[in-house]
Design a protein around this motif. Sequence first.
Motif, PDB file in Angstrom:
ATOM      1  N   PRO A 109     -16.257  21.769   4.549  1.00 15.78           N
ATOM      2  CA  PRO A 109     -15.606  21.385   3.480  1.00 15.78           C
ATOM      3  C   PRO A 109     -14.989  20.018   3.681  1.00 15.78           C
ATOM      4  O   PRO A 109     -14.422  19.813   4.782  1.00 15.78           O
ATOM      5  N   LEU A 110     -14.857  19.307   2.708  1.00 11.57           N
ATOM      6  CA  LEU A 110     -14.593  17.881   2.651  1.00 11.57           C
ATOM      7  C   LEU A 110     -13.699  17.202   1.646  1.00 11.57           C
ATOM      8  O   LEU A 110     -14.151  17.755   0.288  1.00 11.57           O
ATOM      9  N   LYS A 111     -12.614  16.665   1.916  1.00  9.04           N
ATOM     10  CA  LYS A 111     -11.795  16.117   0.892  1.00  9.04           C
ATOM     11  C   LYS A 111     -11.936  14.549   0.876  1.00  9.04           C
ATOM     12  O   LYS A 111     -11.824  13.901   2.024  1.00  9.04           O
ATOM     13  N   LEU A 112     -12.158  13.801  -0.355  1.00 13.02           N
ATOM     14  CA  LEU A 112     -12.485  12.325  -0.348  1.00 13.02           C
ATOM     15  C   LEU A 112     -11.137  11.677  -0.937  1.00 13.02           C
ATOM     16  O   LEU A 112     -10.803  12.263  -2.031  1.00 13.02           O
ATOM     17  N   LEU A 113     -10.400  10.703  -0.495  1.00 10.42           N
ATOM     18  CA  LEU A 113      -9.436  10.127  -1.211  1.00 10.42           C
ATOM     19  C   LEU A 113      -9.771   8.553  -0.971  1.00 10.42           C
ATOM     20  O   LEU A 113     -10.201   8.001   0.112  1.00 10.42           O
ATOM     21  N   ASN A 114      -8.989   7.784  -1.763  1.00 12.14           N
ATOM     22  CA  ASN A 114      -8.837   6.330  -1.514  1.00 12.14           C
ATOM     23  C   ASN A 114      -8.338   5.946  -0.240  1.00 12.14           C
ATOM     24  O   ASN A 114      -7.487   6.589   0.324  1.00 12.14           O
ATOM     25  N   ASP A 115      -9.008   4.882   0.359  1.00 10.82           N
ATOM     26  CA  ASP A 115      -8.409   4.612   1.664  1.00 10.82           C
ATOM     27  C   ASP A 115      -7.117   4.190   1.831  1.00 10.82           C
ATOM     28  O   ASP A 115      -6.245   4.459   2.894  1.00 10.82           O
ATOM     29  N   ALA A 116      -6.461   3.418   1.148  1.00  5.30           N
ATOM     30  CA  ALA A 116      -5.218   3.036   0.918  1.00  5.30           C
ATOM     31  C   ALA A 116      -4.146   4.216   0.670  1.00  5.30           C
ATOM     32  O   ALA A 116      -3.102   4.225   1.148  1.00  5.30           O
ATOM     33  N   ASP A 117      -4.815   4.842  -0.137  1.00  5.53           N
ATOM     34  CA  ASP A 117      -3.705   6.186  -0.824  1.00  5.53           C
ATOM     35  C   ASP A 117      -3.416   6.920   0.680  1.00  5.53           C
ATOM     36  O   ASP A 117      -2.617   7.471   0.892  1.00  5.53           O
ATOM     37  N   ALA A 118      -4.644   7.175   1.331  1.00  5.51           N
ATOM     38  CA  ALA A 118      -4.667   7.833   2.505  1.00  5.51           C
ATOM     39  C   ALA A 118      -3.643   7.357   3.581  1.00  5.51           C
ATOM     40  O   ALA A 118      -2.693   7.816   4.464  1.00  5.51           O
ATOM     41  N   ALA A 119      -3.755   6.027   3.744  1.00  5.78           N
ATOM     42  CA  ALA A 119      -2.945   5.260   4.698  1.00  5.78           C
ATOM     43  C   ALA A 119      -1.354   5.264   4.392  1.00  5.78           C
ATOM     44  O   ALA A 119      -0.589   5.753   5.092  1.00  5.78           O
ATOM     45  N   GLY A 120      -1.185   5.316   3.047  1.00  6.10           N
ATOM     46  CA  GLY A 120       0.235   5.379   2.419  1.00  6.10           C
ATOM     47  C   GLY A 120       0.765   6.763   2.781  1.00  6.10           C
ATOM     48  O   GLY A 120       2.061   6.720   3.121  1.00  6.10           O
ATOM     49  N   LEU A 121      -0.034   7.836   2.470  1.00  9.91           N
ATOM     50  CA  LEU A 121       0.478   8.935   2.955  1.00  9.91           C
ATOM     51  C   LEU A 121       0.860   9.562   4.126  1.00  9.91           C
ATOM     52  O   LEU A 121       1.972   9.798   4.501  1.00  9.91           O
ATOM     53  N   ALA A 122       0.021   8.825   5.199  1.00 16.67           N
ATOM     54  CA  ALA A 122       0.207   9.011   6.404  1.00 16.67           C
ATOM     55  C   ALA A 122       1.551   8.037   7.106  1.00 16.67           C
ATOM     56  O   ALA A 122       2.377   8.671   7.794  1.00 16.67           O
ATOM     57  N   GLU A 123       1.827   7.150   6.366  1.00 17.07           N
ATOM     58  CA  GLU A 123       2.990   6.283   6.799  1.00 17.07           C
ATOM     59  C   GLU A 123       4.137   6.921   6.210  1.00 17.07           C
ATOM     60  O   GLU A 123       5.281   6.896   6.832  1.00 17.07           O
ATOM     61  N   VAL A 124       4.085   7.718   5.240  1.00 18.80           N
ATOM     62  CA  VAL A 124       5.299   8.271   4.354  1.00 18.80           C
ATOM     63  C   VAL A 124       5.545   9.464   5.356  1.00 18.80           C
ATOM     64  O   VAL A 124       6.681  10.074   5.774  1.00 18.80           O
ATOM     65  N   MET A 125       4.565  10.166   5.606  1.00 19.03           N
ATOM     66  CA  MET A 125       4.867  11.604   6.529  1.00 19.03           C
ATOM     67  C   MET A 125       5.065  11.325   7.990  1.00 19.03           C
ATOM     68  O   MET A 125       5.896  11.938   8.614  1.00 19.03           O
ATOM     69  N   PHE A 126       4.433  10.222   8.712  1.00 15.94           N
ATOM     70  CA  PHE A 126       4.831  10.101  10.106  1.00 15.94           C
ATOM     71  C   PHE A 126       5.004   8.762  10.584  1.00 15.94           C
ATOM     72  O   PHE A 126       5.191   8.525  11.892  1.00 15.94           O
ATOM     73  N   GLY A 127       4.985   7.887   9.683  1.00 15.12           N
ATOM     74  CA  GLY A 127       5.215   6.309  10.032  1.00 15.12           C
ATOM     75  C   GLY A 127       6.485   5.658   9.626  1.00 15.12           C
ATOM     76  O   GLY A 127       7.477   6.155   9.632  1.00 15.12           O
ATOM     77  N   ALA A 128       6.177   4.322   9.064  1.00 15.76           N
ATOM     78  CA  ALA A 128       7.110   3.478   8.573  1.00 15.76           C
ATOM     79  C   ALA A 128       8.144   3.800   7.558  1.00 15.76           C
ATOM     80  O   ALA A 128       9.280   3.412   7.170  1.00 15.76           O
ATOM     81  N   ALA A 129       7.504   4.826   6.729  1.00 20.10           N
ATOM     82  CA  ALA A 129       8.496   5.353   5.706  1.00 20.10           C
ATOM     83  C   ALA A 129       8.710   6.774   5.779  1.00 20.10           C
ATOM     84  O   ALA A 129       9.095   7.502   4.702  1.00 20.10           O
ATOM     85  N   LYS A 130       8.581   7.448   6.896  1.00 15.35           N
ATOM     86  CA  LYS A 130       8.990   8.673   7.434  1.00 15.35           C
ATOM     87  C   LYS A 130      10.371   9.056   6.617  1.00 15.35           C
ATOM     88  O   LYS A 130      11.442   8.523   6.707  1.00 15.35           O
ATOM     89  N   GLY A 131      10.228  10.142   5.919  1.00 13.92           N
ATOM     90  CA  GLY A 131      11.545  10.682   5.230  1.00 13.92           C
ATOM     91  C   GLY A 131      12.074  10.021   4.424  1.00 13.92           C
ATOM     92  O   GLY A 131      13.176  10.042   3.755  1.00 13.92           O
ATOM     93  N   ARG A 132      11.671   8.868   3.812  1.00 11.55           N
ATOM     94  CA  ARG A 132      12.290   7.922   2.669  1.00 11.55           C
ATOM     95  C   ARG A 132      11.738   8.592   1.347  1.00 11.55           C
ATOM     96  O   ARG A 132      10.769   8.806   0.999  1.00 11.55           O
ATOM     97  N   ASN A 133      12.877   8.200   0.623  1.00  7.17           N
ATOM     98  CA  ASN A 133      12.644   8.471  -0.914  1.00  7.17           C
ATOM     99  C   ASN A 133      12.466   7.217  -1.643  1.00  7.17           C
ATOM    100  O   ASN A 133      12.348   6.148  -0.881  1.00  7.17           O
ATOM    101  N   GLY A 134      12.439   7.292  -3.034  1.00  6.41           N
ATOM    102  CA  GLY A 134      12.221   6.157  -3.684  1.00  6.41           C
ATOM    103  C   GLY A 134      10.787   5.665  -3.841  1.00  6.41           C
ATOM    104  O   GLY A 134      10.150   6.433  -3.672  1.00  6.41           O
ATOM    105  N   LYS A 135      10.680   4.361  -4.156  1.00  7.33           N
ATOM    106  CA  LYS A 135       9.215   3.833  -4.469  1.00  7.33           C
ATOM    107  C   LYS A 135       8.864   3.235  -3.109  1.00  7.33           C
ATOM    108  O   LYS A 135       9.506   1.960  -2.937  1.00  7.33           O
ATOM    109  N   VAL A 136       7.878   3.851  -2.527  1.00  8.51           N
ATOM    110  CA  VAL A 136       7.345   2.995  -1.343  1.00  8.51           C
ATOM    111  C   VAL A 136       6.072   2.350  -1.867  1.00  8.51           C
ATOM    112  O   VAL A 136       4.873   3.353  -2.249  1.00  8.51           O
ATOM    113  N   LEU A 137       5.689   0.969  -1.373  1.00  5.48           N
ATOM    114  CA  LEU A 137       4.428   0.504  -1.695  1.00  5.48           C
ATOM    115  C   LEU A 137       3.843   0.320  -0.491  1.00  5.48           C
ATOM    116  O   LEU A 137       4.444  -0.511   0.417  1.00  5.48           O
TER     117      LEU A 137
END
Length: 273
Positions: A109-137
């Motif tokens: 089973p494999l899920k495919l997504l855009n590379d920057a989308d994946a990186a952004g999701l990871a930063e919001v969950m575990f990185g520079a934007a962890k726990g942040r609401n609002g608009k993160v780019l």
Amino acid sequence: MKEASGNTMVKAVLGIDIGGTGIKGAPVNVATGELLAERVRLDTPQPATPAAVGATVRQLVTSFGWQGPVGCTFPAIVHNGVTLSAANVDKSWIEAPAERILAEAVGLPLKLLNDADAAGLAEVMFGAAKGRNGKVLMLTLGTGIGSALIVDGNLISNTEFGHLVFPKDTIAEKYCSAKVKDDLGLKYKQYAERLNGYLKHLQLLLSPDLVIIGGGISKKHEKFIPELVGLRFPVVPAALKNDAGIVGAAIEAAKLYGGVMVPYVAPLPPSQD
Ligand code: BGC
């Protein structure tokens, strides 16, 4: 892989990041975003046709003896599993059923997504934007420019802000990607001026609350981020460095397919390239 400590088991997904020059992967602890083994990197085959990339992704999966869900990034628009652009990869990916091609290549089973989308999701969950609401780019500055827009933790996928016409008669990724800096031999100060103009344009269009800069060049963030002026939002480097794509892809696959239980290993430091 480092030694397992005790009998603790954690839920893992294999994350893979497909780029124009390298295909990298590692099993990820999806609860913490930590890599559970050293990354493996293989060269992207040239030409990077669907069949050739599929074979390399299979080789990577086999190198871990992996039998479980896989999350995978791709450096192009990925809409409902279909790749719809190919700015920096072989044109035969345009309108290819990429998710199905890669899932069949690895037989998992494999899920495919855009590379920057994946990186952004990871930063919001575990990185520079962890726990942040609002608009993160998130912007990934590499061969091209990737973008991820995350609003109150929700990804607006495939934004492709690297393809905005900027400054004029060209697109942003041909003006201020890391590749452009190298190709033109720009000094960091000159590069920062270009990036500053682009960020002001994005400010006008989006009013972000936070901008995260990723891609290899973010390792040198102290050379250009402090030069940025006139912006109403903080600009910070990615915390997960170049592992963000691997981690984000694994998280997305886990949402769909869960994961497999593997022995816990002590956290590895983020990869250095
Ligand atoms: C592609 C994007 C990708 C970015 C970074 C751009 O050229 O259009 O989809 O995210 O490069 O790889």
